[in-house]
Design a protein around this motif. Structure first.
Motif, PDB file in Angstrom:
ATOM      1  N   ALA A 205       0.823  -1.210   0.000  1.00 18.25           N
ATOM      2  CA  ALA A 205       0.000   0.000   0.000  1.00 18.25           C
ATOM      3  C   ALA A 205       0.853   1.254   0.000  1.00 18.25           C
ATOM      4  O   ALA A 205       1.994   1.257   0.503  1.00 18.25           O
ATOM      5  N   ARG A 206       0.283   2.316  -0.546  1.00 22.44           N
ATOM      6  CA  ARG A 206       0.860   3.657  -0.456  1.00 22.44           C
ATOM      7  C   ARG A 206      -0.229   4.612   0.017  1.00 22.44           C
ATOM      8  O   ARG A 206      -1.392   4.456  -0.357  1.00 22.44           O
ATOM      9  N   THR A 207       0.155   5.596   0.826  1.00 21.91           N
ATOM     10  CA  THR A 207      -0.796   6.581   1.331  1.00 21.91           C
ATOM     11  C   THR A 207      -0.199   7.975   1.189  1.00 21.91           C
ATOM     12  O   THR A 207       1.022   8.143   1.124  1.00 21.91           O
ATOM     13  N   SER A 208      -1.092   8.973   1.175  1.00 15.92           N
ATOM     14  CA  SER A 208      -0.644  10.357   1.083  1.00 15.92           C
ATOM     15  C   SER A 208      -1.714  11.272   1.648  1.00 15.92           C
ATOM     16  O   SER A 208      -2.908  10.935   1.630  1.00 15.92           O
ATOM     17  N   ARG A 323     -10.616  -8.801  11.197  1.00 13.97           N
ATOM     18  CA  ARG A 323     -10.110  -8.937   9.836  1.00 13.97           C
ATOM     19  C   ARG A 323      -9.832  -7.569   9.224  1.00 13.97           C
ATOM     20  O   ARG A 323      -8.792  -7.342   8.593  1.00 13.97           O
ATOM     21  N   SER A 324     -10.755  -6.635   9.425  1.00 15.24           N
ATOM     22  CA  SER A 324     -10.573  -5.301   8.862  1.00 15.24           C
ATOM     23  C   SER A 324      -9.409  -4.577   9.518  1.00 15.24           C
ATOM     24  O   SER A 324      -8.649  -3.862   8.857  1.00 15.24           O
ATOM     25  N   VAL A 325      -9.249  -4.749  10.839  1.00 19.41           N
ATOM     26  CA  VAL A 325      -8.127  -4.119  11.540  1.00 19.41           C
ATOM     27  C   VAL A 325      -6.804  -4.749  11.123  1.00 19.41           C
ATOM     28  O   VAL A 325      -5.785  -4.063  10.978  1.00 19.41           O
ATOM     29  N   GLU A 326      -6.806  -6.058  10.888  1.00 21.39           N
ATOM     30  CA  GLU A 326      -5.587  -6.713  10.430  1.00 21.39           C
ATOM     31  C   GLU A 326      -5.178  -6.195   9.053  1.00 21.39           C
ATOM     32  O   GLU A 326      -3.989  -5.956   8.786  1.00 21.39           O
ATOM     33  N   LEU A 327      -6.170  -6.005   8.186  1.00 21.18           N
ATOM     34  CA  LEU A 327      -5.867  -5.474   6.860  1.00 21.18           C
ATOM     35  C   LEU A 327      -5.367  -4.031   6.956  1.00 21.18           C
ATOM     36  O   LEU A 327      -4.419  -3.642   6.263  1.00 21.18           O
ATOM     37  N   LEU A 328      -5.991  -3.227   7.817  1.00 21.91           N
ATOM     38  CA  LEU A 328      -5.507  -1.869   8.043  1.00 21.91           C
ATOM     39  C   LEU A 328      -4.075  -1.875   8.568  1.00 21.91           C
ATOM     40  O   LEU A 328      -3.233  -1.083   8.122  1.00 21.91           O
ATOM     41  N   THR A 329      -3.795  -2.759   9.515  1.00 17.87           N
ATOM     42  CA  THR A 329      -2.456  -2.850  10.081  1.00 17.87           C
ATOM     43  C   THR A 329      -1.435  -3.144   8.992  1.00 17.87           C
ATOM     44  O   THR A 329      -0.369  -2.510   8.919  1.00 17.87           O
ATOM     45  N   ALA A 330      -1.763  -4.094   8.128  1.00 22.65           N
ATOM     46  CA  ALA A 330      -0.852  -4.454   7.046  1.00 22.65           C
ATOM     47  C   ALA A 330      -0.652  -3.294   6.076  1.00 22.65           C
ATOM     48  O   ALA A 330       0.478  -3.027   5.628  1.00 22.65           O
ATOM     49  N   MET A 331      -1.741  -2.587   5.736  1.00 24.84           N
ATOM     50  CA  MET A 331      -1.623  -1.481   4.791  1.00 24.84           C
ATOM     51  C   MET A 331      -0.817  -0.330   5.374  1.00 24.84           C
ATOM     52  O   MET A 331       0.037   0.258   4.686  1.00 24.84           O
ATOM     53  N   TYR A 332      -1.054   0.010   6.643  1.00 24.90           N
ATOM     54  CA  TYR A 332      -0.299   1.108   7.245  1.00 24.90           C
ATOM     55  C   TYR A 332       1.182   0.735   7.401  1.00 24.90           C
ATOM     56  O   TYR A 332       2.066   1.574   7.181  1.00 24.90           O
ATOM     57  N   TYR A 333       1.463  -0.496   7.774  1.00 25.76           N
ATOM     58  CA  TYR A 333       2.869  -0.921   7.882  1.00 25.76           C
ATOM     59  C   TYR A 333       3.530  -0.866   6.504  1.00 25.76           C
ATOM     60  O   TYR A 333       4.659  -0.383   6.359  1.00 25.76           O
ATOM     61  N   SER A 334       2.832  -1.356   5.494  1.00 24.37           N
ATOM     62  CA  SER A 334       3.375  -1.344   4.143  1.00 24.37           C
ATOM     63  C   SER A 334       3.662   0.080   3.683  1.00 24.37           C
ATOM     64  O   SER A 334       4.727   0.373   3.134  1.00 24.37           O
ATOM     65  N   ASP A 336       4.152   2.747   5.533  1.00 28.96           N
ATOM     66  CA  ASP A 336       5.193   3.367   6.353  1.00 28.96           C
ATOM     67  C   ASP A 336       6.591   2.869   5.993  1.00 28.96           C
ATOM     68  O   ASP A 336       7.581   3.599   6.132  1.00 28.96           O
ATOM     69  N   HIS A 337       6.688   1.605   5.549  1.00 25.16           N
ATOM     70  CA  HIS A 337       7.993   0.987   5.330  1.00 25.16           C
ATOM     71  C   HIS A 337       8.260   0.631   3.865  1.00 25.16           C
ATOM     72  O   HIS A 337       9.301   0.041   3.553  1.00 25.16           O
ATOM     73  N   ALA A 338       7.336   1.000   2.972  1.00 23.15           N
ATOM     74  CA  ALA A 338       7.500   0.743   1.532  1.00 23.15           C
ATOM     75  C   ALA A 338       7.868  -0.706   1.264  1.00 23.15           C
ATOM     76  O   ALA A 338       8.807  -1.017   0.521  1.00 23.15           O
ATOM     77  N   THR A 339       7.075  -1.608   1.871  1.00 24.38           N
ATOM     78  CA  THR A 339       7.362  -3.034   1.723  1.00 24.38           C
ATOM     79  C   THR A 339       6.066  -3.828   1.651  1.00 24.38           C
ATOM     80  O   THR A 339       5.028  -3.384   2.145  1.00 24.38           O
ATOM     81  N   GLU A 340       6.144  -4.988   1.030  1.00 24.13           N
ATOM     82  CA  GLU A 340       4.989  -5.886   0.986  1.00 24.13           C
ATOM     83  C   GLU A 340       4.867  -6.612   2.322  1.00 24.13           C
ATOM     84  O   GLU A 340       5.865  -6.958   2.951  1.00 24.13           O
ATOM     85  N   VAL A 341       3.629  -6.827   2.748  1.00 23.74           N
ATOM     86  CA  VAL A 341       3.355  -7.450   4.042  1.00 23.74           C
ATOM     87  C   VAL A 341       2.623  -8.761   3.817  1.00 23.74           C
ATOM     88  O   VAL A 341       1.657  -8.821   3.044  1.00 23.74           O
ATOM     89  N   GLU A 342       3.053  -9.794   4.500  1.00 26.52           N
ATOM     90  CA  GLU A 342       2.394 -11.096   4.426  1.00 26.52           C
ATOM     91  C   GLU A 342       1.382 -11.236   5.557  1.00 26.52           C
ATOM     92  O   GLU A 342       1.620 -10.798   6.682  1.00 26.52           O
ATOM     93  N   LEU A 343       0.249 -11.848   5.232  1.00 24.97           N
ATOM     94  CA  LEU A 343      -0.814 -12.108   6.199  1.00 24.97           C
ATOM     95  C   LEU A 343      -0.981 -13.618   6.372  1.00 24.97           C
ATOM     96  O   LEU A 343      -0.729 -14.378   5.437  1.00 24.97           O
ATOM     97  N   PRO A 344      -1.434 -14.103   7.544  1.00 26.13           N
ATOM     98  CA  PRO A 344      -1.851 -13.302   8.704  1.00 26.13           C
ATOM     99  C   PRO A 344      -0.668 -12.747   9.485  1.00 26.13           C
ATOM    100  O   PRO A 344       0.460 -13.248   9.380  1.00 26.13           O
ATOM    101  N   LEU A 345      -0.951 -11.688  10.281  1.00 29.09           N
ATOM    102  CA  LEU A 345       0.068 -11.074  11.117  1.00 29.09           C
ATOM    103  C   LEU A 345       0.156 -11.804  12.452  1.00 29.09           C
ATOM    104  O   LEU A 345      -0.853 -12.187  13.027  1.00 29.09           O
TER     105      LEU A 345
END
Length: 369
Positions: A205-208, A323-334, A336-345
């Motif tokens: 993910a990317r955010t701005s 599930r929605s919070v886990e997906l949010l967590t993965a997107m925000y981490y991704s 913030d760190h410009a990296t792909e995140v594997e699920l589940p966390l």
């Protein structure tokens, strides 16, 4: 529940979303009865009570929880209050209905799950858009085995929010909202994506933030890879004059396309196009069986009533919110760190305690923005 088939509800928070909830309860009477309201802005609470025929205006959440003639507390409050308030209501032995996002961390939502089990009460998240008729038609085709294997999907949230949305409400800060458009708006589209396709296995993910004066993201883009190797993409922003959500699901046997006009909360019939024309009759028969009479809040609350009174399965569960919070967590981490995140966390993930510096905890405070 008591022996009565009427579920007695108190609403906490008297803002715009509470008005939508109250109208749904009124439409569903006598299944529900609004018995009390609480808001820290007492004049607003009194005006809300007058508009919706609520007899009792309470001064504190504690007063709400201690009411004897009450089964359900509906939290229509800002996100940073949800964990603390839900924990208090569960401890008081009441069922909880809570707007999104319920929590800003997996740790907090897991703590709420433990409180829910201990209290033997339900904590219902609100995901009203999955109860739109066209979404339910898509899910009916999935349940009937007519969609086939997933190939590619896109979900788009092209919404608009002007400065009055953010000021002086406190919106747009991490402390108040726990997140930006991903947590407050696109969370619905991602819930629908997960209902139709499933939970992704990898996320990037990317955010701005393009609007001046806000901390949280108002623009985001993400790609998802599922366990079978299929893809999905997501785009969200709050500066689009289109003001629509668009869904496109491509499966082996059926492709689905639909647009929701957010200015009227209405949608035209979605397109269900089979790869094999011989499937058309089965598709038409399946979607015709979906009752279009109730949608969104009204449909979810009717199913909630059936859960509490008749023992039906919960229409939306805390696990759905997790599930929605886990997906949010993965997107925000991704992002913030410009990296792909594997699920589940896992519980040892760096953002298990949240994507904020000091995430909200059950009974605790939130960080300053």
């Amino acid at each position: 529940m008591t022996g009565s088939s009427t579920v007695r509800v108190a609403i906490v928070g008297a803002g715009a979303i509470a008005d939508y909830h109250a109208r749904a309860y009124t439409t569903l009477a006598p299944r529900f009865r609004l018995t009390a309201v609480f808001d820290t802005d007492l004049p607003k609470a009194r005006a809300f009570a007058k508009t919706h025929g609520v007899r009792r205006v309470c001064n504190t959440l504690q007063e709400i929880v201690q009411l004897e003639d009450l089964e359900l507390v509906d939290l229509c409050t800002p996100p940073f209050l949800h964990v603390r308030q839900a924990a208090e209501v569960l401890a008081g032995g009441r069922h909880v209905l809570c707007e999104k996002p319920i929590a800003g961390s997996l740790r907090d939502i897991d703590r709420l799950g433990e409180l829910e089990r201990r209290a033997q009460r339900h904590l219902f998240p609100v995901f009203q858009y999955r109860f739109d008729t066209q979404v339910r038609k898509t899910l009916a085709l999935k349940d009937a085995g007519l969609l086939g294997n997933h190939r590619l999907s896109t979900v788009e949230n092209f919404w608009f929010r002007d400065d009055s949305y953010f000021r002086p409400s406190g919106r747009g800060s991490w402390r108040h909202d726990l997140g930006g458009t991903l947590a407050s708006h696109a969370i619905h589209a991602h819930d629908i994506l997960c209902e139709v396709v499933g939970m992704p296995k990898r996320v990037f993910a990317r955010t701005s933030s393009i609007r001046e004066g806000i901390e949280t993201e108002d623009m985001a883009a993400a790609t998802f890879i599922f366990g079978d190797g299929s893809f999905a993409t997501s785009a969200a922003n709050l500066d689009s004059k289109l003001e629509q959500s668009r869904f496109c699901f491509v499966f082996k046997r059926v492709s689905v396309e639909g647009v929701v006009d957010m200015t009227r909360w209405k949608q035209s019939p979605w397109r269900f196009v089979p790869a094999d024309p011989s499937d058309q009759d089965a598709i038409a028969k399946t979607i015709a069986e979906v009752d279009p009479k109730r949608e969104q809040f009204e449909a979810q609350f009717a199913a909630l009533h059936d859960c509490l009174v008749h023992g039906h399965p919960a229409p939306v569960t805390l696990e759905d919110a997790r599930r929605s919070v886990e997906l949010l967590t993965a997107m925000y981490y991704s992002a913030d760190h410009a990296t792909e995140v594997e699920l589940p966390l896992r519980v040892d993930h760096a953002y298990y305690d949240g994507w904020l510096a000091e995430p909200e905890s059950a009974g605790g405070e939130t960080r300053d923005g």
